[in-house]
Design a protein around this motif. Sequence first.
Motif: not given
Length: 131
Positions: A73-81
């Motif tokens: 889930w890290t990459w999609p959350l990194l996109c949000v961040h």
Amino acid sequence: MRLRRFGIWFLGLQAAGSAIWWGLLLGWPASREPFLAQGAPDSTLLAFGAADGLLFMATSAACAYGILSDRTWTWPLLCVHAGAAGYAGLYCWGLTIITHGDGLLGALMMSPSLVIPGILVVGLRPRIASC
């Protein structure tokens, strides 16, 4: 591998720094002045607290953990961040430009966050397997 280590370090430090900054703003009202347009009420800064806490600080900490522990889930959350950090950084620079210098300290402080999360998004993008 170097980008992953840098991402963990940067995102963790960014989350901690943001928490310290908000603690300072909330605990010492005189510290708010350098981040405001001249004559603006404190509420124009404090109104960002909840969004900053969730979309900037919490996602930064979660992404540091996600990179460290290799979570899917890290990459999609990194996109949000990265989007939240970019928005905040552009807002700070917009304030400084429109007011001819007010809030410059905030704009300078947000400059790394304006650029680095986007670099992490591109550099840490998951590879898609061929069919």
